[in-house]
Scaffold this active site. Structure first.
Site, PDB file in Angstrom:
ATOM      1  CD  GLU A 104       0.280  22.943 -10.822  1.00 54.67           C
ATOM      2  OE1 GLU A 104       0.827  22.687  -9.731  1.00 54.67           O
ATOM      3  OE2 GLU A 104      -0.707  22.331 -11.249  1.00 54.67           O
ATOM      4  CE  LYS A 144      12.091  13.360 -19.140  1.00 55.96           C
ATOM      5  NZ  LYS A 144      11.961  11.954 -18.779  1.00 55.96           N
ATOM      6  NE  ARG A 151      -4.334  33.389 -22.348  1.00 53.42           N
ATOM      7  CZ  ARG A 151      -3.579  32.872 -21.364  1.00 53.42           C
ATOM      8  NH1 ARG A 151      -2.342  33.288 -21.186  1.00 53.42           N
ATOM      9  NH2 ARG A 151      -4.050  31.939 -20.590  1.00 53.42           N
ATOM     10  CD1 TRP A 182      -4.643  29.680 -16.350  1.00 47.75           C
ATOM     11  CD2 TRP A 182      -3.921  28.729 -14.466  1.00 47.75           C
ATOM     12  NE1 TRP A 182      -3.340  29.321 -16.542  1.00 47.75           N
ATOM     13  CE2 TRP A 182      -2.867  28.733 -15.399  1.00 47.75           C
ATOM     14  CE3 TRP A 182      -3.694  28.172 -13.207  1.00 47.75           C
ATOM     15  CZ2 TRP A 182      -1.603  28.202 -15.113  1.00 47.75           C
ATOM     16  CZ3 TRP A 182      -2.428  27.649 -12.924  1.00 47.75           C
ATOM     17  CH2 TRP A 182      -1.407  27.666 -13.869  1.00 47.75           C
ATOM     18  CB  SER A 238       9.096   6.260 -20.055  1.00 44.71           C
ATOM     19  OG  SER A 238       9.393   7.570 -20.438  1.00 44.71           O
ATOM     20  CB  THR A 269      12.278  18.626 -23.276  1.00 41.78           C
ATOM     21  OG1 THR A 269      12.252  19.397 -22.077  1.00 41.78           O
ATOM     22  CG2 THR A 269      10.880  18.160 -23.600  1.00 41.78           C
ATOM     23  CG  HIS A 290       7.706  27.225 -15.634  1.00 38.90           C
ATOM     24  ND1 HIS A 290       7.031  27.569 -16.771  1.00 38.90           N
ATOM     25  CD2 HIS A 290       8.517  26.219 -15.984  1.00 38.90           C
ATOM     26  CE1 HIS A 290       7.439  26.802 -17.768  1.00 38.90           C
ATOM     27  NE2 HIS A 290       8.342  25.986 -17.320  1.00 38.90           N
ATOM     28  CG  HIS A 318       9.415  31.321 -19.363  1.00 32.62           C
ATOM     29  ND1 HIS A 318      10.091  30.138 -19.320  1.00 32.62           N
ATOM     30  CD2 HIS A 318       8.150  31.007 -19.009  1.00 32.62           C
ATOM     31  CE1 HIS A 318       9.284  29.157 -18.967  1.00 32.62           C
ATOM     32  NE2 HIS A 318       8.098  29.666 -18.783  1.00 32.62           N
ATOM     33  CG  HIS A 319       5.039  32.028 -17.305  1.00 32.47           C
ATOM     34  ND1 HIS A 319       4.132  31.239 -17.983  1.00 32.47           N
ATOM     35  CD2 HIS A 319       5.938  31.161 -16.770  1.00 32.47           C
ATOM     36  CE1 HIS A 319       4.462  29.965 -17.874  1.00 32.47           C
ATOM     37  NE2 HIS A 319       5.561  29.882 -17.146  1.00 32.47           N
ATOM     38  CG  ASP A 359      -2.232   0.737   0.925  1.00 34.23           C
ATOM     39  OD1 ASP A 359      -2.178   1.922   0.538  1.00 34.23           O
ATOM     40  OD2 ASP A 359      -3.306   0.121   1.049  1.00 34.23           O
ATOM     41  CB  SER A 413      -5.566  17.805  -1.265  1.00 38.56           C
ATOM     42  OG  SER A 413      -5.526  16.731  -2.161  1.00 38.56           O
ATOM     43  CB  SER A 414      -1.213  19.264  -3.893  1.00 38.86           C
ATOM     44  OG  SER A 414      -2.216  19.356  -4.842  1.00 38.86           O
ATOM     45  CE1 TYR A 458       8.226  22.192 -18.108  1.00 41.79           C
ATOM     46  CE2 TYR A 458       9.718  23.120 -16.513  1.00 41.79           C
ATOM     47  CZ  TYR A 458       9.234  23.046 -17.796  1.00 41.79           C
ATOM     48  OH  TYR A 458       9.776  23.838 -18.758  1.00 41.79           O
TER      49      TYR A 458
END
Lengths: 286, 543
Positions: free
Chosen positions: B269, B345, B464, B155, B282, B342, B267, B316-317, B119, B183-184, B271
């Site tokens: 988040e 991968k 947007r 958001w 994978s 990346t 950021h 970068h945002h 468990d 919770s997270s 990922y």
């Protein structure tokens, strides 16, 4: 990694009741903040959260005392507590980052410094300083004066650092099996903890009554209460944990080689202490 | 000190499980109570997945309201205030209530099975983590019915839109996000403790399936950044309710401070929402290419590198918010560096496929679509990383296209791939292949119809979060809206597949897929309620 057996705890009603209690507390708090009513709901919610925590921990203590937890469970608890404290570090990290950002970048830019100095057009008369006594907009009243770090804050620093030392002595006593040492030094730690909370209360009273440091007093007041306030809440939590540990010591719950509850309380207390040292340096001294 | 004493108050329900069969000694509650009280990782995993799927549809309906309004230029269906609430709630629900809980659900189900544990490490905390979610999101959704409406600031809830100009319900939004954050964090602590502490004897970290590795790193990210989110929304709460000036320059604060803190969370988040997807893909690609994963160790290191870099790219945002030049350059370069791990991968997946004996079962279809379409999202991310180019793209539909490519055919397709891959293990039946193929092709066509035209609309300058647009964007939006409804409707096929698979279908053996190698395929299908009550013997394979 595991030996030959696993411990799988039984079902418990505390988690689901805990979620509901937390929801109740949040709804009540929101009602109070937004609609200015629902105080009863909030109080019931807060009390339910506290009750569920107490009962859940009571069950864990009982199961531990029945010897149901093996070495693997012990490791899970240790890792859980360690990562929980790491999350708390990041929580305070956000607040310290906000403080540094305001002091290093935001205020000088508002004063016209550097590449973003165009922000000075907003309030041309604004002069950046820290502590910020005169916020940019004259409608916001800044603090009248700030605390000298070398009075109550220094006393509180000595108290809290001292309490980490007394707690370590208590822990050493526990590891040596000297119950009286543990009891006395833990009690001393608790006295120091309570003194810290009282002194912080006095300081808050002074802040509002005589220093003009309030939540509304510009960014200085905001960061002051954000950092010291959340730290204070953590001291109260830590002191409550230590009080529970004192009761458990008095009841003889801990063995020399098996007392992770006590150790976790120590970790938490030392964390609260370290945060305070950061606060003392960057909120009060520099 | 006193040694262990006999208990004062024996707790009746607990027992140690030291061998097979004893787990039955738990008098398991039945009916509703079974689900409310469960500490079983499989039941909690199912709860997470069902919750996530429900929220996927709720968030999807919000998206369809947006797309219906944007079907034609002009204002037709909803007023702009409600449109804003729909874009905001769509984002919040999809991020926090659909994608994240889906990955947590898969982690609950599969990590103990993949590492040979009975468990999760802290099963009651696990139950608590789950049941916080319905509480949090009931509260969040209820803000739509409150006076002044729900959150309407996107958001990302930038101050001062979310403080000075926010609807009264924002306080409830903040409190609900606090619950979701708790919770997270607790869920992540549990996953780390499980992976570090509960592996079968002989299984080293570098023997673990990549899904466990990616989740271990994701859990670290969660514990590191969810508290920062908690901190920033607490500051919002104080600005709204207690008169502080954190995000208000009048008092010496700075709205840009909000963006820094938010994206320091935000950021990592994103990922958090993609690393477990890498883990799933994978697992699936080697299984259906019938070859071991190419470059296992480099996959692990690439995941860790992405996680570390994720802490260094947040601004970068914020390229157009007015950062100093040095910051623009720093965050541009760090962001581009992320393309390296990346890329490692993507090349590893492709090399795994090279000369493989490939078959195209439903999980493999979704995994292959993931590799292709996620890479498109990655490339548009690279375009956005270039600060001077971002000045043009910022806050246009190009950004919307970019992150939907990494989140929908990225994260969501990986979740569905994982669903199809592990459904035989969960239910004991193979999913219906014909229906699954319909689901796949409708989804792939729908998702590309929806999001590909957004690139063009965005590059041409369509902003947007606006319910109306200039006439030259009409054709792109028409196609996007048709695609969105097609994609939304095709998810009903997925629900049908899942329900049919639970109820029956071709029986699956323990090793449901010929090329599968991980530990979960050694237990029967469906996996019994309790597995690995005694640790399995694990023989490391050469990676």
């Amino acid at each position: 990694m595991s030996g030959g057996s696993y411990y799988v705890p039984a079902t418990s009603k505390w988690p689901i009741l805990g979620s509901l209690a937390l929801g109740l507390m949040m709804v009540g708090t929101g009602m109070v903040l937004v609609y200015d009513r629902g105080t009863l709901l909030m109080v019931v919610g807060i009390l339910s959260v506290l009750a569920v925590m107490a009962l859940w921990f009571r069950d864990v203590v009982r199961e531990s005392r029945q010897g149901l937890y093996d070495a693997q469970m012990d490791r899970s608890f240790r890792q859980g507590m360690g990562w929980f404290i790491f999350s708390e570090v990041m929580f305070f990290g956000a607040f310290f980052a906000a403080l540094f950002y305001i002091r290093t970048f935001a205020l000088p830019w508002l004063d016209g410094e550097g590449a973003k100095g165009v922000a000075a057009l907003l309030w041309p008369d604004f002069v950046a300083s820290w502590p910020l006594m005169s916020p940019p907009d004259p409608a916001v009243v800044g603090p009248e004066q700030t605390f000298s770090p070398w009075q109550l804050p220094l006393v509180n620093t000595l108290i809290l650092v001292g309490s980490s030392i007394t707690l370590t002595v208590a822990h050493e006593g526990l590891k040596e099996g000297e119950r009286a040492t543990t009891r006395n030094w833990l009690a001393a730690t608790l006295v120091l903890a309570v003194s810290f909370i009282i002194i912080q209360g006095v300081e808050y009273y002074e802040a509002y009554a005589h220093y003009g440091i309030t939540l509304e007093a510009g960014i200085y007041g905001a960061t002051f209460f954000l950092l010291t306030g959340f730290h204070g809440v953590h001291v109260i939590i830590g002191a409550s944990i230590l009080a529970v540990m004192l009761v458990r010591v008095l009841r003889g719950h801990f063995a020399r080689d098996n007392h992770f509850g006590f150790e976790a309380a120590c970790w938490y207390w030392h964390f609260v202490d370290v945060v305070w040292v950061g606060l003392f340096l960057f909120v009060y001294v520099f | 000190m006193a040694p262990k004493l006999p208990p004062h108050h024996p707790v009746q329900q607990s027992s140690t499980v030291s061998g097979a069969g004893q787990a039955a000694a738990h008098a398991a509650p039945r009916g509703l109570m079974r689900w409310l009280l469960t500490t079983n990782h499989k039941e909690i995993g199912s709860l997470y997945l069902i919750f996530s799927l429900s929220m996927f549809f709720i968030g999807g309906i919000f998206a369809l309201v947006v797309r219906a309004e944007l079907f034609q230029p002009g204002l037709q269906l909803v007023n702009p205030e409600f449109f804003n609430q729909m874009t905001t709630m769509h984002g919040l629900i999809m991020v926090f209530a659909a994608v994240m809980p889906a990955f947590t659900g898969l982690a609950n189900w599969m990590i103990p099975l993949q590492i040979g544990a009975p468990d999760m490490a802290l099963p009651r905390l696990n139950n608590f983590s789950f049941w916080l979610l319905p509480v949090a999101f009931t509260l969040l959704l209820s803000t739509l019915l409150m006076p002044g409406g729900g959150p309407n600031f996107g958001w990302t809830f930038y101050a001062p839109l979310s403080t000075t100009y926010a609807p009264p319900s924002t306080t409830f939004f903040i409190l609900s996000l606090h619950i979701a954050g708790i919770s997270s964090i607790l869920g992540a602590i549990n996953i780390i403790a499980t992976i570090l502490n509960m592996r079968a004897p002989g299984m080293r970290l570098m023997d673990m399936p990549l899904f466990c590795w990616t989740w271990l790193i994701t859990a670290f990210l969660l514990i590191a950044v969810m508290p920062v989110l908690a901190g920033v929304i607490t500051m919002m709460l104080m600005d709204i309710n207690f008169g502080t000036h954190f995000f208000n320059a009048a008092g010496g604060g700075d709205p840009v401070l909000f963006q820094h803190l938010f994206w320091f969370f935000g950021h990592p988040e994103v990922y958090i929402m993609i690393l477990p997807a890498f883990g799933i893909v994978s697992a699936i690609i080697p299984t259906f290419a019938r070859k071991p994963l190419f470059g296992y160790a480099s996959m692990v290191y690439a995941t860790a590198a992405i996680a570390i870099l994720s802490f260094l790219v947040w601004a970068h945002h914020m390229f157009v918010v007015g950062l100093p030049l040095a910051a623009e350059l720093f965050f541009m370069y760090t962001t581009m560096i992320i393309a390296v791990p990346t890329g490692v991968k993507v090349f590893n997946w492709i090399t795994t496929l090279f000369r493989g004996s490939i078959t195209f079962e439903p999980p493999m279809l979704f995994a292959l679509a993931f590799v292709v379409l996620f890479t498109i999202g990655g490339f548009s991310g690279l375009m956005l990383a270039i600060a001077p180019a971002d000045f043009q793209y910022h806050d246009t539909y190009f950004v919307v296209a970019h992150f939907h490519y990494v989140l929908v055919p990225g994260a969501v397709f990986a979740i569905m791939a994982g669903g199809y891959y592990w459904l035989p293990k969960w239910t004991g039946h193979y999913p219906n292949v014909k229906l699954a193929q319909w689901h796949f092709w409708l989804s792939v066509i729908g998702v590309n119809l929806t999001f590909f035209p957004m690139h063009f609309a965005g590059l041409a300058g369509m902003p947007r979060r606006i319910p109306d647009y200039a006439l030259q964007f009409a054709d792109f939006n028409l196609v996007s809206s048709l695609g969105a409804f097609m994609f939304g409707a095709s998810q009903l096929v997925f629900v049908a597949v899942v329900i049919l698979c639970v109820r029956g279908g071709e029986r699956a053996p323990a090793k449901a897929w010929e090329g599968a190698t991980d530990l979960e395929w050694t237990v029967p299908s469906p996996a019994p309620l309790h597995t690995f009550e005694t640790p399995p013997t694990f023989r490391p394979q050469a990676h």
